[in-house]
Design a protein around this motif. Structure first.
Motif, PDB file in Angstrom:
ATOM      1  N   THR A 122      27.922  96.210  69.692  1.00 62.60           N
ATOM      2  CA  THR A 122      27.940  94.741  69.078  1.00 62.60           C
ATOM      3  C   THR A 122      29.029  94.684  68.403  1.00 62.60           C
ATOM      4  O   THR A 122      29.709  95.667  67.846  1.00 62.60           O
ATOM      5  N   GLU A 123      29.421  93.454  67.882  1.00 66.07           N
ATOM      6  CA  GLU A 123      30.375  93.230  66.985  1.00 66.07           C
ATOM      7  C   GLU A 123      29.846  93.870  65.602  1.00 66.07           C
ATOM      8  O   GLU A 123      29.195  93.919  65.145  1.00 66.07           O
ATOM      9  N   PRO A 124      31.039  94.189  64.804  1.00 64.12           N
ATOM     10  CA  PRO A 124      30.624  94.772  63.424  1.00 64.12           C
ATOM     11  C   PRO A 124      29.930  93.545  62.926  1.00 64.12           C
ATOM     12  O   PRO A 124      30.725  92.597  62.733  1.00 64.12           O
ATOM     13  N   GLN A 125      29.172  93.969  61.780  1.00 58.51           N
ATOM     14  CA  GLN A 125      28.434  93.042  61.084  1.00 58.51           C
ATOM     15  C   GLN A 125      28.248  93.371  59.468  1.00 58.51           C
ATOM     16  O   GLN A 125      27.826  94.617  59.291  1.00 58.51           O
ATOM     17  N   VAL A 133      26.021  97.996  53.643  1.00 62.38           N
ATOM     18  CA  VAL A 133      26.536  98.447  54.832  1.00 62.38           C
ATOM     19  C   VAL A 133      27.242  97.588  55.822  1.00 62.38           C
ATOM     20  O   VAL A 133      26.879  96.594  55.841  1.00 62.38           O
ATOM     21  N   ARG A 134      27.938  98.277  56.809  1.00 54.97           N
ATOM     22  CA  ARG A 134      28.533  97.364  57.841  1.00 54.97           C
ATOM     23  C   ARG A 134      27.857  98.310  58.864  1.00 54.97           C
ATOM     24  O   ARG A 134      27.981  99.405  58.952  1.00 54.97           O
ATOM     25  N   ILE A 135      27.358  97.181  60.068  1.00 51.70           N
ATOM     26  CA  ILE A 135      26.694  97.778  61.126  1.00 51.70           C
ATOM     27  C   ILE A 135      27.355  97.494  62.441  1.00 51.70           C
ATOM     28  O   ILE A 135      27.892  96.418  62.478  1.00 51.70           O
ATOM     29  N   VAL A 136      27.022  98.456  63.519  1.00 49.69           N
ATOM     30  CA  VAL A 136      27.268  98.188  64.859  1.00 49.69           C
ATOM     31  C   VAL A 136      26.094  98.757  65.605  1.00 49.69           C
ATOM     32  O   VAL A 136      25.709  99.892  65.130  1.00 49.69           O
ATOM     33  N   PHE A 137      25.575  97.917  66.633  1.00 51.28           N
ATOM     34  CA  PHE A 137      24.364  98.384  67.438  1.00 51.28           C
ATOM     35  C   PHE A 137      25.147  99.005  68.634  1.00 51.28           C
ATOM     36  O   PHE A 137      25.989  98.416  69.464  1.00 51.28           O
ATOM     37  N   VAL A 138      24.535 100.095  69.080  1.00 50.52           N
ATOM     38  CA  VAL A 138      25.178 100.999  70.324  1.00 50.52           C
ATOM     39  C   VAL A 138      23.766 100.473  71.315  1.00 50.52           C
ATOM     40  O   VAL A 138      22.756 101.062  71.193  1.00 50.52           O
ATOM     41  N   GLU A 139      23.962  99.736  72.243  1.00 48.46           N
ATOM     42  CA  GLU A 139      22.922  99.101  72.934  1.00 48.46           C
ATOM     43  C   GLU A 139      22.577  99.917  74.220  1.00 48.46           C
ATOM     44  O   GLU A 139      23.226  99.881  75.574  1.00 48.46           O
ATOM     45  N   PHE A 140      21.884 101.063  74.194  1.00 50.32           N
ATOM     46  CA  PHE A 140      21.330 101.780  75.529  1.00 50.32           C
ATOM     47  C   PHE A 140      20.111 100.735  75.986  1.00 50.32           C
ATOM     48  O   PHE A 140      19.730  99.960  75.860  1.00 50.32           O
ATOM     49  N   LYS A 192      23.334 106.190  79.640  1.00 45.92           N
ATOM     50  CA  LYS A 192      22.272 105.102  79.958  1.00 45.92           C
ATOM     51  C   LYS A 192      21.300 104.896  79.084  1.00 45.92           C
ATOM     52  O   LYS A 192      21.113 103.861  78.360  1.00 45.92           O
ATOM     53  N   ARG A 193      20.368 106.054  78.929  1.00 48.53           N
ATOM     54  CA  ARG A 193      19.260 105.847  78.092  1.00 48.53           C
ATOM     55  C   ARG A 193      19.230 107.063  77.032  1.00 48.53           C
ATOM     56  O   ARG A 193      19.758 108.127  77.123  1.00 48.53           O
ATOM     57  N   VAL A 194      18.439 106.689  76.011  1.00 55.57           N
ATOM     58  CA  VAL A 194      18.238 107.984  75.270  1.00 55.57           C
ATOM     59  C   VAL A 194      16.854 108.471  75.598  1.00 55.57           C
ATOM     60  O   VAL A 194      15.764 108.086  75.861  1.00 55.57           O
TER      61      VAL A 194
END
Lengths: 133, 133
Positions: free
Chosen positions: A30-33, A40-47, B3-5
């Motif tokens: 995701t974009e940094p938020q 905190v500044r966060i990014v989600f890594v979407e598995f 792919k997955r955790v």
């Protein structure tokens, strides 16, 4: 009470570099938020099945600054589990002798849902978050 | 590539107590399994979307003994990601400057699949396993 692993939170010294690492390995991020109220500044890594939440300190009083002083390269900060009902989860945890941080009062977490953290001593050294979802 | 955790591995000093903690919170756990060739006894905690692998040292040369000396209460040891093809994953990781442990040669992991570990310095302080699945 615990259903899914909502996310695994990793504290990092350089959010852009960390996000780039996962993107280069084919995972969407995701974009940094900025979450100034959480420091905190966060990014989600979407598995496909869950998320990693990359956390970079934001501001002088960030709750993860001390963690990164101990582990400057970064490291896994906590695991977040989904629960149906935060009040019921607090009751079940307390009945099981699990100490909750912040006096066991749920707060609105970084993602707009009620959350509470359990003491790592009661979870094999792992900081655990319960999030109502 | 990622792919997955597949699982989050947590080293614990007392496998039975750790498994009981999760069962008491409503999560199914597998029977303890001795993996003497890997120096660990394991239990999986089966969430809806992924697993926690609880690891207790087995035998005098367990690879997690040193970890528990540093963190006697336990702690998160590594994250395992599924990859389609371990050879392709090794190639992509290497192209991206990620150093692999054991000379980058895949081994048959604790669960019968080819695995390789990446250096924590190249993953924000987190030990990362790639498992072919």
């Amino acid at each position: 009470m615990l259903k899914r692993v909502n996310h695994i939170a990793i504290a990092v010294p350089d959010l852009a570099a960390a996000a780039s690492r996962y993107r280069d390995l084919g995972v969407a991020t995701t974009e940094p938020q900025d979450l100034p109220e959480h420091g905190v500044r966060i990014v989600f890594v979407e598995f496909e099945n869950t998320k990693i939440e990359l956390l970079e300190p934001l501001g002088p009083n960030s709750p993860i600054a001390a963690f990164l002083e101990r582990q400057p390269a970064g490291g896994i900060h906590h695991i977040c589990f989904d629960v149906d009902d935060i009040s019921a989860a607090i009751g079940t945890a307390t009945e099981n002798g699990i100490r909750l941080l912040g006096g066991g009062e749920p707060k609105i977490g970084a993602h707009g849902h009620p959350v509470v953290f359990a003491h790592p001593k009661d979870f094999q050294g792992t900081l655990v978050e319960f999030e109502e979802n």
